[in-house]
Design an enzyme around this catalytic site. Structure first.
Site, PDB file in Angstrom:
ATOM      1  N   ASN A  88      12.090  34.391  60.328  1.00 13.06           N
ATOM      2  CA  ASN A  88      13.106  35.521  59.949  1.00 13.06           C
ATOM      3  C   ASN A  88      12.327  36.603  59.403  1.00 13.06           C
ATOM      4  O   ASN A  88      11.045  36.667  59.575  1.00 13.06           O
ATOM      5  CB  ASN A  88      14.449  35.232  59.061  1.00 13.06           C
ATOM      6  CG  ASN A  88      15.600  35.989  59.607  1.00 13.06           C
ATOM      7  OD1 ASN A  88      15.642  37.026  59.843  1.00 13.06           O
ATOM      8  ND2 ASN A  88      16.626  35.235  59.828  1.00 13.06           N
ATOM      9  N   ARG A  89      12.990  37.791  58.981  1.00 13.33           N
ATOM     10  CA  ARG A  89      12.325  38.964  58.482  1.00 13.33           C
ATOM     11  C   ARG A  89      11.823  39.207  57.053  1.00 13.33           C
ATOM     12  O   ARG A  89      12.524  38.777  56.055  1.00 13.33           O
ATOM     13  CB  ARG A  89      13.230  40.166  59.114  1.00 13.33           C
ATOM     14  CG  ARG A  89      13.427  40.223  60.712  1.00 13.33           C
ATOM     15  CD  ARG A  89      14.456  41.131  61.130  1.00 13.33           C
ATOM     16  NE  ARG A  89      14.536  41.423  62.623  1.00 13.33           N
ATOM     17  CZ  ARG A  89      15.184  40.428  63.298  1.00 13.33           C
ATOM     18  NH1 ARG A  89      15.713  39.262  62.529  1.00 13.33           N
ATOM     19  NH2 ARG A  89      15.277  40.454  64.621  1.00 13.33           N
ATOM     20  N   HIS A 114       9.026  36.180  61.656  1.00  9.36           N
ATOM     21  CA  HIS A 114       8.803  34.666  62.149  1.00  9.36           C
ATOM     22  C   HIS A 114       7.242  34.414  61.979  1.00  9.36           C
ATOM     23  O   HIS A 114       6.723  33.925  62.861  1.00  9.36           O
ATOM     24  CB  HIS A 114       9.171  34.400  63.712  1.00  9.36           C
ATOM     25  CG  HIS A 114      10.520  34.552  63.785  1.00  9.36           C
ATOM     26  ND1 HIS A 114      11.695  34.124  62.754  1.00  9.36           N
ATOM     27  CD2 HIS A 114      11.301  34.758  65.052  1.00  9.36           C
ATOM     28  CE1 HIS A 114      12.842  34.024  63.534  1.00  9.36           C
ATOM     29  NE2 HIS A 114      12.539  34.508  64.541  1.00  9.36           N
ATOM     30  N   HIS A 190      13.505  26.912  66.015  1.00 12.09           N
ATOM     31  CA  HIS A 190      14.144  27.984  66.747  1.00 12.09           C
ATOM     32  C   HIS A 190      14.592  27.416  68.131  1.00 12.09           C
ATOM     33  O   HIS A 190      14.636  28.181  69.084  1.00 12.09           O
ATOM     34  CB  HIS A 190      13.073  29.135  66.762  1.00 12.09           C
ATOM     35  CG  HIS A 190      13.501  30.363  67.083  1.00 12.09           C
ATOM     36  ND1 HIS A 190      14.550  30.793  67.977  1.00 12.09           N
ATOM     37  CD2 HIS A 190      13.538  31.778  66.051  1.00 12.09           C
ATOM     38  CE1 HIS A 190      14.825  32.278  67.660  1.00 12.09           C
ATOM     39  NE2 HIS A 190      14.528  32.387  66.544  1.00 12.09           N
ATOM     40  N   TYR A 192      16.803  27.026  71.420  1.00 10.91           N
ATOM     41  CA  TYR A 192      17.842  27.763  72.000  1.00 10.91           C
ATOM     42  C   TYR A 192      18.962  26.641  72.588  1.00 10.91           C
ATOM     43  O   TYR A 192      18.175  25.923  73.774  1.00 10.91           O
ATOM     44  CB  TYR A 192      17.199  28.634  72.973  1.00 10.91           C
ATOM     45  CG  TYR A 192      16.499  29.986  72.425  1.00 10.91           C
ATOM     46  CD1 TYR A 192      15.484  29.957  71.738  1.00 10.91           C
ATOM     47  CD2 TYR A 192      17.249  31.109  72.602  1.00 10.91           C
ATOM     48  CE1 TYR A 192      14.778  31.054  71.512  1.00 10.91           C
ATOM     49  CE2 TYR A 192      16.800  32.396  72.064  1.00 10.91           C
ATOM     50  CZ  TYR A 192      15.525  32.267  71.583  1.00 10.91           C
ATOM     51  OH  TYR A 192      14.799  33.389  70.997  1.00 10.91           O
ATOM     52  N   ASP A 260      23.773  37.652  65.103  1.00 14.61           N
ATOM     53  CA  ASP A 260      22.349  37.488  64.554  1.00 14.61           C
ATOM     54  C   ASP A 260      22.420  37.750  63.255  1.00 14.61           C
ATOM     55  O   ASP A 260      21.888  38.660  62.676  1.00 14.61           O
ATOM     56  CB  ASP A 260      21.286  38.689  65.391  1.00 14.61           C
ATOM     57  CG  ASP A 260      19.918  38.598  65.339  1.00 14.61           C
ATOM     58  OD1 ASP A 260      19.606  37.343  64.492  1.00 14.61           O
ATOM     59  OD2 ASP A 260      19.090  38.907  65.835  1.00 14.61           O
ATOM     60  N   GLN A 299      20.999  31.002  60.398  1.00 15.53           N
ATOM     61  CA  GLN A 299      21.158  32.387  61.245  1.00 15.53           C
ATOM     62  C   GLN A 299      21.644  31.700  62.578  1.00 15.53           C
ATOM     63  O   GLN A 299      21.255  30.947  63.296  1.00 15.53           O
ATOM     64  CB  GLN A 299      19.517  32.738  61.539  1.00 15.53           C
ATOM     65  CG  GLN A 299      19.432  33.765  62.354  1.00 15.53           C
ATOM     66  CD  GLN A 299      19.716  35.225  61.531  1.00 15.53           C
ATOM     67  OE1 GLN A 299      19.406  35.193  60.347  1.00 15.53           O
ATOM     68  NE2 GLN A 299      19.702  36.466  61.997  1.00 15.53           N
ATOM     69  N   GLU A 326      19.529  28.536  63.227  1.00 15.41           N
ATOM     70  CA  GLU A 326      18.268  28.189  62.415  1.00 15.41           C
ATOM     71  C   GLU A 326      18.759  28.121  61.142  1.00 15.41           C
ATOM     72  O   GLU A 326      18.809  28.992  60.100  1.00 15.41           O
ATOM     73  CB  GLU A 326      17.363  29.431  62.803  1.00 15.41           C
ATOM     74  CG  GLU A 326      17.089  29.827  63.909  1.00 15.41           C
ATOM     75  CD  GLU A 326      16.868  31.244  64.252  1.00 15.41           C
ATOM     76  OE1 GLU A 326      16.075  32.033  63.460  1.00 15.41           O
ATOM     77  OE2 GLU A 326      17.656  32.063  65.213  1.00 15.41           O
TER      78      GLU A 326
HETATM   79  C1  GLA Z   1      15.619  35.430  65.498  1.00 20.00           C
HETATM   80  C2  GLA Z   1      15.861  36.915  64.902  1.00 20.00           C
HETATM   81  C3  GLA Z   1      16.436  37.498  66.356  1.00 20.00           C
HETATM   82  C4  GLA Z   1      15.396  37.310  67.320  1.00 20.00           C
HETATM   83  C5  GLA Z   1      14.870  36.020  67.771  1.00 20.00           C
HETATM   84  C6  GLA Z   1      13.803  35.969  68.615  1.00 20.00           C
HETATM   85  O1  GLA Z   1      16.757  34.648  65.666  1.00 20.00           O
HETATM   86  O2  GLA Z   1      17.049  36.907  64.144  1.00 20.00           O
HETATM   87  O3  GLA Z   1      16.754  38.898  65.933  1.00 20.00           O
HETATM   88  O4  GLA Z   1      14.316  38.293  66.989  1.00 20.00           O
HETATM   89  O5  GLA Z   1      14.728  35.299  66.634  1.00 20.00           O
HETATM   90  O6  GLA Z   1      13.881  36.680  69.708  1.00 20.00           O
END
Ligand code: GLA
Length: 365
Positions: A88-89, A114, A190, A192, A260, A299, A326
């Protein structure tokens, strides 16, 4: 698979080479109950998860590619990988620890996302060893990240263990890490998911329940404001279970461009090590995914940036055709004094576990 076959320790099969010539291996973990999981050594990445539907038919329910080149391509938005050192950020890629200031790559303008650009945990090749024990089949992946890699302090030794249970459709991922200098750590996977099968056109028909009364609202750049807010009366209230498509349009113009969001999981029961985080159900196939974790947050990302990239078997991954759940500590924790701490100290061991259990919904009539 026969019981005898599941007694064999899985071995790595060649999966190709990275651009810089490193060999990548693929490990296959199988359950006697049907679940098949494939994990590769690049990025300790989940490549395939085959789960049964209500008729017992197996489908691969995660996005990915058939080769390493796919994973190295621009279209790879962290598909199935181990994400870190800090998932994450981190706001503006900056933090201060023990009086020292650190600056990380800005790869999600204006923030760090990430774990970085070149040598984040999803991009390096890990060492691996398969094993079996009475619980099932597994593979243990290790990576030693040198001091300063991607700008993070300390040498970080990380172990990620993937275990597929012998007699149920359950994948457990356990993370461990040690450092020689104080350093932030936040690890997740991560993957999907599309429970109709990866490449199906949408996840808006999936029903999601989250065990979260609260979430962490974000600013325009997806950095938490620091508030912990109630989900009550918002479009992110999934406590009772809701179809993902039901309210998503209300978030089209939000900074998150859909879902998100980081959710604050409700306290776990005192008698349990793991906490229920999420239940996702796909009504047509009957597949249900239950996620339980030791982490305090999750997340939920509704695949808003998927852009029609072509993946496994030539299938197309359209906008909102997969979702990520996540399990994690909250975003930007290293800069947020009121969030649970993510700084690992020398002599401590970081430990975290997440379980993904695939089930079949029992029809109501
Ligand atoms: C995470 C982020 C999203 C995006 C994805 C990858 O889940 O929260 O905003 O950046 O990764 O694309």
């Amino acid at each position: 698979m026969t019981a005898a076959a599941s007694a064999q320790a899985p071995t790595g099969e060649p999966f190709g080479k990275t651009k810089d010539g490193k060999s990548v291996e693929l490990y296959t973990l199988e359950s006697d109950a049907g679940l098949v999981v494939k994990v590769m050594t690049r990025g300790a990445t989940l490549v395939q998860i085959h789960a049964p539907d209500k008729d017992g038919k197996l489908d691969d329910v995660i996005l990915g590619w058939d080769d390493v080149a796919g994973y190295e391509s621009e279209g790879n938005q962290y598909f199935g990988c181990t994400t870190g050192r800090v998932c994450n950020r981190i706001a503006r890629g900056k933090f201060t620890l023990d009086g020292m200031s650190y600056e990380l790559a800005i790869n999600n303008d204006p923030n760090h996302l990430h774990g970085g650009v070149e040598r984040s945990l999803d991009k390096v090749v890990w060492n691996a060893k398969g094993f079996t024990n009475k619980r099932g089949q597994g593979v243990r992946m290790t990576y030693s990240s040198p001091d300063g890699e991607e700008g993070y302090p300390g040498k970080l030794d990380v172990t990620v263990t993937f275990l597929v249970a012998k007699d149920s459709n359950r994948l457990t991922i356990q993370y461990k890490a040690n450092t020689d200098k104080a350093t932030p750590v936040n690890l997740t996977n991560h993957a999907y998911f599309n429970l109709a099968g990866a490449g199906s056109e949408t996840v808006l028909d999936h029903v999601l329940r989250l065990n979260a009364d609260q979430y962490t609202p974000v600013d325009d750049t997806l950095i938490p404001t620091g508030k912990i807010a109630s989900v009550e009366g918002t479009d992110v209230d999934f406590r009772k279970g809701a179809r993902i498509g039901k309210r998503i349009a209300a978030l089209d113009d939000a900074s998150t461009i859909g879902y998100d969001h980081n959710f604050v999981l409700n306290p776990r029961p005192a008698d349990s090590r793991l906490n229920l985080a999420a239940i996702v159900r796909h009504p047509d196939s009957g597949r249900v995914l239950r996620i339980a974790t030791t982490e305090p947050g999750i997340q939920f990302y509704s695949g808003n940036f998927l852009m029609g990239q072509v993946g496994k078997d030539g299938k197309t991954y359209a906008h909102r055709s997969a979702l990520c759940l996540e399990t994690q500590h909250f975003p930007d924790s290293v800069n947020q004094p009121n969030f649970p701490d993510t700084v690992l100290q020398p002599g401590e061991t970081f430990e975290s576990t997440t379980q993904y259990t695939f089930q079949i919904a029992i029809p109501k009539n």
